[in-house]
Design a protein around this motif. Structure first.
Motif, PDB file in Angstrom:
ATOM      1  N   ASP A 118       0.833  -1.205   0.000  1.00 40.40           N
ATOM      2  CA  ASP A 118       0.000   0.000   0.000  1.00 40.40           C
ATOM      3  C   ASP A 118       0.868   1.256   0.000  1.00 40.40           C
ATOM      4  O   ASP A 118       2.093   1.178  -0.026  1.00 40.40           O
ATOM      5  N   CYS A 119       0.225   2.404  -0.010  1.00 38.90           N
ATOM      6  CA  CYS A 119       0.981   3.627  -0.254  1.00 38.90           C
ATOM      7  C   CYS A 119       0.341   4.793   0.469  1.00 38.90           C
ATOM      8  O   CYS A 119      -0.829   4.727   0.875  1.00 38.90           O
ATOM      9  N   LEU A 120       1.115   5.852   0.633  1.00 39.50           N
ATOM     10  CA  LEU A 120       0.671   7.078   1.281  1.00 39.50           C
ATOM     11  C   LEU A 120       0.751   8.236   0.293  1.00 39.50           C
ATOM     12  O   LEU A 120       1.574   8.228  -0.619  1.00 39.50           O
ATOM     13  N   SER A 121      -0.073   9.245   0.520  1.00 38.69           N
ATOM     14  CA  SER A 121      -0.001  10.448  -0.314  1.00 38.69           C
ATOM     15  C   SER A 121       1.260  11.242  -0.017  1.00 38.69           C
ATOM     16  O   SER A 121       1.882  11.810  -0.919  1.00 38.69           O
ATOM     17  N   TYR A 122       1.655  11.255   1.260  1.00 37.66           N
ATOM     18  CA  TYR A 122       2.753  12.137   1.663  1.00 37.66           C
ATOM     19  C   TYR A 122       4.101  11.450   1.525  1.00 37.66           C
ATOM     20  O   TYR A 122       4.313  10.328   2.002  1.00 37.66           O
ATOM     21  N   ILE A 123       5.016  12.155   0.876  1.00 36.89           N
ATOM     22  CA  ILE A 123       6.396  11.694   0.762  1.00 36.89           C
ATOM     23  C   ILE A 123       7.278  12.940   0.753  1.00 36.89           C
ATOM     24  O   ILE A 123       6.915  13.968   0.180  1.00 36.89           O
ATOM     25  N   ASP A 124       8.406  12.860   1.438  1.00 41.98           N
ATOM     26  CA  ASP A 124       9.317  14.004   1.521  1.00 41.98           C
ATOM     27  C   ASP A 124      10.754  13.510   1.597  1.00 41.98           C
ATOM     28  O   ASP A 124      11.028  12.300   1.585  1.00 41.98           O
ATOM     29  N   ASP A 125      11.699  14.454   1.673  1.00 49.28           N
ATOM     30  CA  ASP A 125      13.114  14.102   1.721  1.00 49.28           C
ATOM     31  C   ASP A 125      13.438  13.191   2.896  1.00 49.28           C
ATOM     32  O   ASP A 125      14.226  12.251   2.778  1.00 49.28           O
TER      33      ASP A 125
END
Length: 328
Positions: A118-125
């Motif tokens: 599964d996956c999340l909308s939020y991704i960052d450095d």
């Protein structure tokens, strides 16, 4: 290396539905007036006046210092921490609030391979750096159903890995990339990375969506919304009020099987029978749902899966259904 947050990629400005977390390939707010995922009867509209959908962007979320992803190794009474399974959750809650699960596998040659369930909308450095530095990055993403498609192509691009999706649910994609998206057509798929079998099996049960998936690795069944843990299923029935051993009460279910979870529409009896004909061929010692803490373990989980299906069939009025006569 240019950081993700400072990347000129236009996808940082792509609109994301704040209710379900789906990312759309547009920056034009006048062209996106509704979310087709939330308009589906399996989902729901926002609880704002008139049900008006709202949108944000990764760029806006990354500017908010309170938003981050947290990592939680699986912890169970039987074994303590099992850091081969690491839940990733966005805090504060965004969209549906589901967890992704980092599944850390070992191939026959001893190679470590990481698969994101599964996956999340939020991704960052910080998320990218933590996954790379601590665990060696991602080699594949597998998504259970369209409600969790989120911003999966952002993850695929940053880790240069494929995303496995059910072919039956392709119509629910908001963004497309033929080079990253792999559509599963078989009931069972073994995930292979660089020619090596990871030991991960992806099983297509359907039900919630035609292609709804579960993932099985080393006896742990990751179910997302395909099979939901009930409050009674997650409860501790091991001791009574005086601390003495007790058994789980008769007729108490462990799982539920829903066409729509938020709108509480159950799957039909015939659909449960069809799903059982698939899942009965697999063994598992624990099951793990869509949210942090939704974990159940027990040697009798397959029997409880069947029992829960039979409880639902009976409760829908099919007291004489042949399925009720099945046992392990």
């Amino acid at each position: 290396m240019t950081s993700y947050s400072s990347s000129p990629s236009p996808s940082l400005s792509f609109l994301i539905c704040t209710t379900c977390g789906t990312q759309y390939p547009t920056t034009d707010r006048t062209s996106l007036t509704t979310c087709f995922i939330c308009d589906d009867p399996r989902q729901y509209v926002p609880s704002v006046p008139g049900g008006r959908p709202t949108f944000t962007t990764l760029e806006a979320l990354q500017r908010d210092p309170s938003v981050k992803n947290e990592f939680h190794p699986l912890s169970l009474p039987s074994c303590g921490n099992d850091d081969r399974f690491v839940s990733v959750v966005t805090t504060p809650k965004f969209g549906i609030g589901q967890r992704a699960v980092l599944v850390r596998t070992t191939t026959g040659s001893g190679k470590r391979v990481n698969i994101l369930w599964d996956c999340l909308s939020y991704i960052d450095d910080e998320t990218i750096e933590t996954l790379r530095r601590r665990w060696g990055g991602l080699h594949a993403v597998v998504i259970s159903h369209p409600h969790y498609y989120s911003s999966h192509l952002e993850w695929a691009d940053r880790f240069d890995c494929p995303v496995y999706l059910a072919a039956e649910d392709e119509r629910w994609l908001a963004r497309r990339d033929d080079g990253k998206q792999v559509f599963l057509r078989e009931v069972e798929t073994s995930i292979v990375v660089d020619g090596e079998n990871t030991g991960v099996k992806v099983i297509k049960l359907g039900g919630h969506f035609p292609g709804s998936l579960v993932l099985l690795y080393d006896g742990r069944l990751l179910t997302a919304d395909t099979v939901m843990m009930t409050p009674s299923g997650r409860s501790n029935w091991t001791v009574d009020a005086l601390g003495r051993p007790r058994e789980r009460p008769k007729g108490v279910n462990t799982f539920s099987f829903m066409w729509s979870i938020p709108n509480m529409i159950p799957l039909s009896a015939d659909e449960l029978v069809r799903m059982w004909q698939i899942i009965k061929d697999y063994d598992y010692k624990s099951a793990h749902g869509p949210f942090l803490g939704w974990d159940i373990e027990g040697e009798d989980l397959k029997a409880r899966m069947l029992e829960s299906m039979q409880i639902q069939v009976r409760a829908m009025g099919y007291a004489q259904h042949p399925f009720l006569q099945l046992s392990l």
